[in-house]
Design a protein around this motif. Structure first.
Motif, PDB file in Angstrom:
ATOM      1  N   LEU A 194       0.815  -1.212   0.000  1.00 28.55           N
ATOM      2  CA  LEU A 194       0.000   0.000   0.000  1.00 28.55           C
ATOM      3  C   LEU A 194       0.849   1.263   0.000  1.00 28.55           C
ATOM      4  CD1 LEU A 194      -2.614  -1.151   2.665  1.00 28.55           C
ATOM      5  CD2 LEU A 194      -2.762  -1.323   0.181  1.00 28.55           C
ATOM      6  N   THR A 195       0.326   2.305  -0.626  1.00 35.80           N
ATOM      7  CA  THR A 195       0.926   3.635  -0.547  1.00 35.80           C
ATOM      8  C   THR A 195       0.236   4.366   0.590  1.00 35.80           C
ATOM      9  OG1 THR A 195       1.326   3.667  -2.929  1.00 35.80           O
ATOM     10  CG2 THR A 195       1.360   5.782  -1.783  1.00 35.80           C
ATOM     11  N   PHE A 196       0.988   4.772   1.592  1.00 32.57           N
ATOM     12  CA  PHE A 196       0.387   5.315   2.805  1.00 32.57           C
ATOM     13  C   PHE A 196       1.243   6.453   3.348  1.00 32.57           C
ATOM     14  CE2 PHE A 196       3.469   2.211   4.112  1.00 32.57           C
ATOM     15  CZ  PHE A 196       4.055   2.749   5.254  1.00 32.57           C
ATOM     16  N   ARG A 197       0.693   7.146   4.318  1.00 35.77           N
ATOM     17  CA  ARG A 197       1.425   8.208   5.009  1.00 35.77           C
ATOM     18  C   ARG A 197       0.999   8.219   6.481  1.00 35.77           C
ATOM     19  NH1 ARG A 197       4.240  12.944   3.594  1.00 35.77           N
ATOM     20  NH2 ARG A 197       3.884  12.573   1.373  1.00 35.77           N
ATOM     21  N   ALA A 198       1.971   8.355   7.374  1.00 35.93           N
ATOM     22  CA  ALA A 198       1.687   8.490   8.803  1.00 35.93           C
ATOM     23  C   ALA A 198       1.504   9.971   9.130  1.00 35.93           C
ATOM     24  CB  ALA A 198       2.838   7.913   9.630  1.00 35.93           C
ATOM     25  N   VAL A 199       0.387  10.303   9.781  1.00 31.42           N
ATOM     26  CA  VAL A 199       0.077  11.701  10.048  1.00 31.42           C
ATOM     27  C   VAL A 199      -0.259  11.897  11.520  1.00 31.42           C
ATOM     28  CG1 VAL A 199      -0.811  12.001   7.703  1.00 31.42           C
ATOM     29  CG2 VAL A 199      -2.408  11.491   9.543  1.00 31.42           C
ATOM     30  N   GLU A 200       0.050  13.071  12.056  1.00 25.44           N
ATOM     31  CA  GLU A 200      -0.332  13.405  13.422  1.00 25.44           C
ATOM     32  C   GLU A 200      -1.850  13.427  13.514  1.00 25.44           C
ATOM     33  OE1 GLU A 200       1.537  16.909  14.958  1.00 25.44           O
ATOM     34  OE2 GLU A 200       3.529  16.300  14.282  1.00 25.44           O
ATOM     35  N   ALA A 201      -2.379  12.928  14.631  1.00 19.31           N
ATOM     36  CA  ALA A 201      -3.825  12.752  14.727  1.00 19.31           C
ATOM     37  C   ALA A 201      -4.334  13.087  16.118  1.00 19.31           C
ATOM     38  CB  ALA A 201      -4.192  11.309  14.380  1.00 19.31           C
ATOM     39  N   ASP A 202      -5.646  13.280  16.193  1.00 25.58           N
ATOM     40  CA  ASP A 202      -6.319  13.497  17.464  1.00 25.58           C
ATOM     41  C   ASP A 202      -6.630  12.139  18.091  1.00 25.58           C
ATOM     42  OD1 ASP A 202      -7.947  15.434  19.267  1.00 25.58           O
ATOM     43  OD2 ASP A 202      -9.341  13.807  18.800  1.00 25.58           O
ATOM     44  N   ILE A 255      -7.543   7.022   3.699  1.00 23.87           N
ATOM     45  CA  ILE A 255      -8.372   6.083   4.445  1.00 23.87           C
ATOM     46  C   ILE A 255      -7.570   5.626   5.648  1.00 23.87           C
ATOM     47  CG2 ILE A 255      -9.550   3.860   4.371  1.00 23.87           C
ATOM     48  CD1 ILE A 255      -9.604   4.260   1.261  1.00 23.87           C
ATOM     49  N   GLU A 256      -8.084   5.884   6.835  1.00 24.90           N
ATOM     50  CA  GLU A 256      -7.356   5.484   8.040  1.00 24.90           C
ATOM     51  C   GLU A 256      -7.407   3.972   8.189  1.00 24.90           C
ATOM     52  OE1 GLU A 256      -7.830   5.275  12.795  1.00 24.90           O
ATOM     53  OE2 GLU A 256      -9.048   6.772  11.760  1.00 24.90           O
ATOM     54  N   VAL A 257      -6.234   3.346   8.277  1.00 21.17           N
ATOM     55  CA  VAL A 257      -6.163   1.896   8.462  1.00 21.17           C
ATOM     56  C   VAL A 257      -5.497   1.512   9.777  1.00 21.17           C
ATOM     57  CG1 VAL A 257      -6.264   1.273   6.022  1.00 21.17           C
ATOM     58  CG2 VAL A 257      -4.059   1.857   7.039  1.00 21.17           C
ATOM     59  N   GLY A 258      -4.891   2.477  10.446  1.00 21.61           N
ATOM     60  CA  GLY A 258      -4.252   2.189  11.726  1.00 21.61           C
ATOM     61  C   GLY A 258      -4.010   3.459  12.508  1.00 21.61           C
ATOM     62  N   GLN A 259      -3.926   3.327  13.824  1.00 23.42           N
ATOM     63  CA  GLN A 259      -3.599   4.476  14.660  1.00 23.42           C
ATOM     64  C   GLN A 259      -2.830   4.009  15.880  1.00 23.42           C
ATOM     65  OE1 GLN A 259      -6.892   7.099  15.480  1.00 23.42           O
ATOM     66  NE2 GLN A 259      -5.609   8.668  16.379  1.00 23.42           N
ATOM     67  N   VAL A 260      -1.855   4.806  16.279  1.00 28.84           N
ATOM     68  CA  VAL A 260      -1.050   4.513  17.463  1.00 28.84           C
ATOM     69  C   VAL A 260      -1.229   5.654  18.456  1.00 28.84           C
ATOM     70  CG1 VAL A 260       0.621   3.056  16.276  1.00 28.84           C
ATOM     71  CG2 VAL A 260       1.006   5.516  16.339  1.00 28.84           C
ATOM     72  N   PHE A 261      -1.310   5.303  19.752  1.00 27.13           N
ATOM     73  CA  PHE A 261      -1.571   6.276  20.809  1.00 27.13           C
ATOM     74  C   PHE A 261      -0.550   6.117  21.934  1.00 27.13           C
ATOM     75  CE2 PHE A 261      -5.529   4.926  18.907  1.00 27.13           C
ATOM     76  CZ  PHE A 261      -6.310   6.063  18.777  1.00 27.13           C
ATOM     77  N   ASN A 262      -0.010   7.217  22.401  1.00 31.51           N
ATOM     78  CA  ASN A 262       0.764   7.227  23.641  1.00 31.51           C
ATOM     79  C   ASN A 262      -0.188   7.679  24.743  1.00 31.51           C
ATOM     80  OD1 ASN A 262       2.449   7.839  25.836  1.00 31.51           O
ATOM     81  ND2 ASN A 262       4.146   8.397  24.502  1.00 31.51           N
ATOM     82  N   LEU A 263      -0.618   6.732  25.576  1.00 35.25           N
ATOM     83  CA  LEU A 263      -1.670   7.009  26.554  1.00 35.25           C
ATOM     84  C   LEU A 263      -1.157   7.606  27.856  1.00 35.25           C
ATOM     85  CD1 LEU A 263      -3.697   3.677  26.164  1.00 35.25           C
ATOM     86  CD2 LEU A 263      -4.249   5.903  25.164  1.00 35.25           C
ATOM     87  N   ALA A 315      -5.911   7.622  -1.126  1.00 30.52           N
ATOM     88  CA  ALA A 315      -6.875   7.239  -2.155  1.00 30.52           C
ATOM     89  C   ALA A 315      -7.859   8.377  -2.351  1.00 30.52           C
ATOM     90  CB  ALA A 315      -7.619   5.959  -1.765  1.00 30.52           C
ATOM     91  N   GLU A 316      -8.232   8.625  -3.602  1.00 28.05           N
ATOM     92  CA  GLU A 316      -9.145   9.726  -3.903  1.00 28.05           C
ATOM     93  C   GLU A 316     -10.487   9.562  -3.201  1.00 28.05           C
ATOM     94  OE1 GLU A 316      -9.577  10.252  -8.084  1.00 28.05           O
ATOM     95  OE2 GLU A 316      -7.441  10.647  -8.426  1.00 28.05           O
ATOM     96  N   SER A 317     -10.871   8.336  -2.919  1.00 28.12           N
ATOM     97  CA  SER A 317     -12.158   8.078  -2.281  1.00 28.12           C
ATOM     98  C   SER A 317     -12.092   8.182  -0.764  1.00 28.12           C
ATOM     99  CB  SER A 317     -12.649   6.678  -2.664  1.00 28.12           C
ATOM    100  OG  SER A 317     -11.681   5.707  -2.273  1.00 28.12           O
ATOM    101  N   GLY A 318     -10.926   8.478  -0.205  1.00 26.16           N
ATOM    102  CA  GLY A 318     -10.783   8.528   1.242  1.00 26.16           C
ATOM    103  C   GLY A 318     -11.709   9.545   1.884  1.00 26.16           C
ATOM    104  N   GLU A 319     -12.278   9.190   3.048  1.00 23.97           N
ATOM    105  CA  GLU A 319     -13.191  10.102   3.724  1.00 23.97           C
ATOM    106  C   GLU A 319     -12.448  11.076   4.633  1.00 23.97           C
ATOM    107  OE1 GLU A 319     -15.911   8.074   6.283  1.00 23.97           O
ATOM    108  OE2 GLU A 319     -14.431   6.608   6.949  1.00 23.97           O
ATOM    109  N   ALA A 320     -11.175  10.833   4.878  1.00 23.79           N
ATOM    110  CA  ALA A 320     -10.377  11.740   5.696  1.00 23.79           C
ATOM    111  C   ALA A 320      -9.504  12.609   4.793  1.00 23.79           C
ATOM    112  CB  ALA A 320      -9.498  10.953   6.661  1.00 23.79           C
ATOM    113  N   VAL A 321      -9.212  13.818   5.271  1.00 22.16           N
ATOM    114  CA  VAL A 321      -8.336  14.724   4.539  1.00 22.16           C
ATOM    115  C   VAL A 321      -7.066  14.919   5.357  1.00 22.16           C
ATOM    116  CG1 VAL A 321      -8.077  17.038   3.563  1.00 22.16           C
ATOM    117  CG2 VAL A 321     -10.301  15.901   3.494  1.00 22.16           C
TER     118      VAL A 321
END
Length: 578
Positions: free
Chosen positions: A190-198, A412-420, A215-221
């Motif tokens: 997959l072509t992906f990018r890791a981005v800072e998130a809430d 399209i978000e496929v994963g998320q990592v959190f420092n709790l 992906a052009e169809s992604g619901e996230a910007v």
């Protein structure tokens, strides 16, 4: 596997219920079937893809020291009430009672349960760090399940939880998982990018990253810098205040010191046109209700409010929404289009964006129908209780790290990592004894991958007008053998011979042994998305050759019958070892 024996009901027409490409193609290619809104059965080919993604995830988690376990889906309410999330999680949580009237939920996530396990079993610093994970179904009662596997009510997820001695050790675990996720999605092709998130409802103050399949169809910007490695979800992206050249004091006839008649001017555009000023000279005033408190949120007239930032700056809220027109009328005695921050009731909290605090000679609503105020200034004419970054980023904003040019893409978000940090360990009492015998809180992280969502995202990124184009690593099978006519004894014999040879060589192969027209077989093969197709026809066979077709690039070549197996295996091995 012989196609004649497969449960693979393909469809020629696009189902009316399917809105996005992945949903359409998974239904048409016979990968899934709907049971209820947001709930699907995985048919054999779809399940093979899921298992391959799971195996890649499992290998990368294990490589970083992860230990797999399995926790129950049904969770008691008591443990969620300990952290306060029983009420905070809201209506997305499936809730139920047993025959004894005890409350339970279907697990949307497992922070509480894993923390409860660790507080019961971990005593000493010698038992840390721990990386514990599972791959199982999760349940969230989405208000509007849609887009097939992209937003379902039942979905497959890998969730890993790290437990460490201190903040620095937690950062090491976080980086391990960040690196593992990059490996997982790279291996999935997959072509992906890791981005800072809430962090959202999961919480924690130590930071979070989302992994977005572009992906052009992604619901996230997502926005990212063209000059450095900064990238963020638009809901999280930082916005630096950008002062604009003001209009100067607005010279206009007013009925009092600064009140001007603006008949029927309810929108930013209408007011700016009527007064002959730029939208950036206006203060956009929006009334929100968070739980039982009303807030007046202020951003510049040419900006959009960011509800995630509002929640982080003022909340967290169980129920954050815009106030109704009736509520605004009752509070201020005017319609929403004429609201402003000057002289509002003290029980309304004013929160202003960073740019509003720097505005001079601004225009805002007068809290009176058909009137606005001009030459308004923050601190002099109104005092916000909170000044923070409350607006949505745009591509005109400079990078908050280096000042470079920002770009935008859909993902399209496929994963998320959190420092709790210690959010859950403090609430649930998950502690250990250090070297001196002193009790300390565990530092935690949590890390999720949407396995079923990754399958859908892969299709959104890899398809054409004919169907799916699977990356080799997660294709249901690597190769399909297609005899042009199963009734031709020579063709059928060579097809059977190659099928056996491919199986003996460890090539995942499908043999289309149906008595169907070649066009039907080719259409099904392209729709399903097998990476390689070996076609056996009389013309090529007369030369001792078969046709090898690569789905990804459309390359076609004639290969000797006795060499095609090694050629196919070489292509597969090269692709999987990238």
């Amino acid at each position: 596997m012989r196609v004649s024996q497969m449960l693979n009901p393909t469809l020629r027409e696009v189902p009316a219920e399917a809105e996005v490409v992945s949903h359409q193609l998974m239904l048409r290619a016979g990968f899934i079937r709907k049971v209820a809104g947001g709930i699907y059965t995985y048919l054999p080919l779809g399940w093979r893809v899921i298992k391959k993604i799971e195996q890649i995830v499992r290998e990368e988690m294990d490589a970083k020291g992860g230990q797999e376990l399995m926790m129950p889906i049904v969770q008691p309410a008591e443990i969620w009430k300990e952290t306060g999330r029983w009420d905070l999680y809201g209506p997305e949580m499936f809730r139920l009672k047993d025959r004894h009237d005890r409350e339970f939920c279907l697990g949307p996530t497992h922070e509480e349960l894993i923390t409860d396990l660790v507080r019961s079993e971990v005593r000493s610093y010698k038992q840390l760090p721990l990386l514990l994970y599972q791959i199982q179904n999760k349940y969230r009662d989405e208000r509007r399940p849609r887009f097939g596997l992209m937003r379902g009510r039942e979905f497959i997820m890998k969730d890993l939880y790290s437990f460490d001695r201190d903040a620095e050790s937690c950062k090491i675990s976080y980086q391990k998982m960040f690196d593992a996720y990059e490996r997982v999605f790279t291996r999935c092709g997959l072509t992906f990018r890791a981005v800072e998130a809430d962090p959202g409802a999961i919480g924690g103050s130590g930071g979070s990253h989302e992994f977005m399949v572009l992906a052009e169809s992604g619901e996230a910007v997502v926005v990212f810098c063209s000059e450095c490695n900064y990238a963020a979800n638009v809901e999280k992206a930082e916005c630096l205040p950008r002062p604009v050249q003001g209009e100067g004091e607005i010279k206009i006839q007013t009925e009092s010191d600064n009140k001007v008649y603006t008949p029927e001017c309810r929108t930013i555009e209408q007011v700016a046109d009527f007064l002959g000023v730029k939208k950036s000279s206006l203060i956009k005033s929006l009334m929100y209700k968070g739980d039982n408190q009303f807030y007046l949120l202020l951003v510049r007239g040419d900006r959009e409010i960011n509800e995630v930032k509002i929640n982080n700056a003022l909340g967290p809220f169980i129920n954050l929404r815009m106030a109704t027109a009736e509520e605004v009328e009752e509070l201020l005695g005017c319609p929403p289009g004429f609201v402003g921050p000057v002289s509002i009731p003290s029980n309304i909290v004013i929160a202003a964006d960073l740019e509003v605090a720097e505005m001079k000679d601004a225009v805002c609503g007068a809290n009176e129908k058909d009137y606005h105020l001009v030459n308004v200034r923050c601190s002099r004419d109104f005092v916000p209780q909170k000044v923070a970054d409350l607006r949505m980023v745009t591509t005109d904003d400079p990078c908050p790290r280096c000042g470079g040019k920002m770009k935008q893409a859909r993902g399209i978000e496929v994963g998320q990592v959190f420092n709790l940090g210690t959010k859950y360990s403090e609430a649930l009492g998950a502690t250990y004894l250090d070297e001196k015998g002193k009790e300390q809180l565990c530092y935690m992280g949590c890390y999720g991958i949407g396995v079923s969502r990754t399958m859908a995202a892969a299709i959104e990124q890899n398809h054409d007008e004919n169907g799916i184009i699977w990356p080799m690593a997660i294709a249901p099978y690597h190769c399909i053998i297609v005899p042009v006519s199963i009734k031709d004894e020579q063709i059928a014999s060579v097809a059977q011979q190659l099928y056996q040879e491919f199986q003996d060589a460890g090539v995942e192969t499908v043999f289309d042994d149906r008595d169907e027209r070649p066009g039907v077989k080719f259409k099904d093969a392209d729709l399903i998305g097998y990476p390689l197709r070996v076609t056996i026809g009389s013309k090529a066979l007369a030369q001792g050759k078969v046709e090898l077709f690569q789905r990804k690039n459309g390359q076609v070549e004639l290969v000797d019958v006795d060499k095609v197996c090694s050629k196919v295996k070489s292509i597969i091995d090269t692709s999987l070892n990238k």
